[in-house]
Design an enzyme around this catalytic site. Sequence first.
Site, short mmCIF file in Angstrom:
data_model
loop_
_atom_site.label_atom_id
_atom_site.label_comp_id
_atom_site.label_asym_id
_atom_site.label_seq_id
_atom_site.Cartn_x
_atom_site.Cartn_y
_atom_site.Cartn_z
N SER A 45 0.82 -1.22 0.00
CA SER A 45 0.00 0.00 0.00
C SER A 45 0.85 1.27 0.00
O SER A 45 0.32 2.36 -0.21
CB SER A 45 -0.94 0.01 1.21
OG SER A 45 -0.19 0.05 2.41
N HIS A 46 2.16 1.15 0.26
CA HIS A 46 3.00 2.35 0.29
C HIS A 46 4.22 2.25 -0.62
O HIS A 46 5.19 2.97 -0.45
CB HIS A 46 3.37 2.70 1.74
CG HIS A 46 2.16 3.23 2.45
ND1 HIS A 46 1.18 2.39 2.94
CD2 HIS A 46 1.73 4.48 2.67
CE1 HIS A 46 0.21 3.12 3.44
NE2 HIS A 46 0.51 4.40 3.29
N ARG A 50 1.76 4.15 -4.72
CA ARG A 50 1.69 5.58 -4.39
C ARG A 50 2.19 6.50 -5.50
O ARG A 50 2.25 7.73 -5.31
CB ARG A 50 2.51 5.85 -3.12
CG ARG A 50 1.95 5.18 -1.89
CD ARG A 50 0.74 5.89 -1.37
NE ARG A 50 0.00 5.06 -0.42
CZ ARG A 50 -1.14 5.41 0.15
NH1 ARG A 50 -1.67 6.57 -0.11
NH2 ARG A 50 -1.75 4.60 0.98
N ASP A 176 4.94 -0.83 12.96
CA ASP A 176 4.53 0.36 12.22
C ASP A 176 3.10 0.13 11.79
O ASP A 176 2.83 -0.77 11.00
CB ASP A 176 5.47 0.48 11.01
CG ASP A 176 4.93 1.37 9.94
OD1 ASP A 176 4.09 2.22 10.23
OD2 ASP A 176 5.37 1.21 8.78
N ALA A 178 -1.10 1.74 11.11
CA ALA A 178 -2.12 2.77 11.08
C ALA A 178 -2.94 2.69 12.37
O ALA A 178 -3.02 1.64 13.00
CB ALA A 178 -3.04 2.53 9.88
N ASP A 186 -4.78 0.29 1.66
CA ASP A 186 -5.25 -1.10 1.54
C ASP A 186 -6.73 -1.15 1.17
O ASP A 186 -7.17 -2.08 0.51
CB ASP A 186 -4.98 -1.87 2.83
CG ASP A 186 -3.50 -2.23 2.95
OD1 ASP A 186 -2.91 -2.63 1.92
OD2 ASP A 186 -2.94 -2.10 4.05
N LYS A 229 -10.04 2.41 22.12
CA LYS A 229 -8.60 2.39 22.42
C LYS A 229 -7.79 2.85 21.21
O LYS A 229 -6.87 3.66 21.33
CB LYS A 229 -8.16 0.98 22.85
CG LYS A 229 -8.84 0.54 24.15
CD LYS A 229 -8.31 -0.77 24.65
CE LYS A 229 -9.09 -1.20 25.88
NZ LYS A 229 -8.58 -2.42 26.49
N LEU A 302 7.28 -12.06 14.83
CA LEU A 302 7.36 -10.73 15.44
C LEU A 302 6.95 -9.68 14.42
O LEU A 302 7.08 -9.91 13.21
CB LEU A 302 8.80 -10.42 15.87
CG LEU A 302 9.40 -11.28 16.96
CD1 LEU A 302 10.87 -10.89 17.17
CD2 LEU A 302 8.63 -11.08 18.27
N GLY A 304 7.53 -6.97 11.95
CA GLY A 304 8.75 -6.70 11.16
C GLY A 304 9.32 -7.94 10.50
O GLY A 304 10.05 -7.84 9.51
#
Length: 335
Positions: A45-46, A50, A176, A178, A186, A229, A302, A304
Amino acid sequence: MTIRIDYDELVHLLAAMFRRHGCSDHVALLLAENMAGAERDGAESHGLFRIAGNLGSLDSGWVDGKAEFTIEDVAPGMLRADGRNGFTLPVLAAAHDALVAKARQNGIALLTVRKAHHFGAVWPDIEPFARDGFIALAMVNSMASVVPHGGHHKVFGTNPMGFAAPRAGKDPLVFDQASSAMANGDVQIAAREGRPLPPGTGVDRDGNPTTDPRAVLDGGALLPFGGYKGAAIAMMMEIMGAALAGSDFSFEIDWSAYPGAATPHGGQTYILIDPGRGASHAFTARMETLIAAMHAAGQERLPGDRRYANRRENLAHGIPIDPERLAEIRRLAAE
Ligand code: NDP
Ligand code: PYC
């Protein structure tokens, strides 16, 4: 069918494309490395997705690809930058050494960036700091597309937050994300591919829950992740990204006079912490203790891990790319 392209070749083509659309050589290279890096690491998506948005912003005059930004040294632990309507990447690159020096000297340092366009993934901003031994935090606001908790129209951006921490002899631990249930990019990809969204992702223009990505994009809105939250995190990104930096809130960004524009003219705050100056003098050992406990409890992957695996694979074998898209990039680079 996809073919593969070498990372350096893709950077070269994208830099030429950005230069032709009004960026200085330096800014063009930074944008190209960021975009090719996102594609390489599987942040679809990035990455190349873009291109249209960045070029739309450049061609319409909404963003200045040669902006003369400023960086002020305002306190022992604080730098304050004004992007002057350019991209964030050159500001961050220019502030890097001074920010690191301040973090080494004071144990902590903060950089605010106002009136700068951040249109990429956040992890490339912070991963390098963790490779230099720092804990790094990034807080970013973007353009309004998210309703506040219990609200009926959009106020927040998809406002990403990034965190990176060093590990001894290993790639840094980076997350990282949103603060919306899904990144807007997305949702656009789901719309293009005709895929429904998971329930709880967004609402239509009347505020009714929908799984139709087109209804979210066409006057609807995204929901924050995790109810109230996530909404609090999105709010925090507005405060830390925009209010602290002196930039526009996401709902104040208005590009209606710039057809094709798509990059948010928002704000960002970066915080660096030197873990060697914190309470734990064995920070990286404590990191391994925590990660071992997570693995022992059953967490295999994890944050990443996917990105690093993609990076290794795609640096070795080339980045997968649709041949038509590559032809279009070659055309944009050469025209
Ligand atoms: P994701 O939900 O895909 O991933 C969020 C984080 O969770 C990543 O660090 C990811 O690691 C990790 N993760 C994902 N799945 C798992 C799992 N099963 N177990 C453990 N960790 C997991 O990201 P988003 O969709 O929220 O955001 C996508 C990108 O969009 C981000 O790079 C973000 O910066 C960018 N963005 C940028 C905006 C801007 O204004 N500039 C606005 C909104 C988003 P991994 O990367 O390894 O998958
Ligand atoms: O995907 O939500 C998103 C986004 C907004 C700005 C840049 N990316």
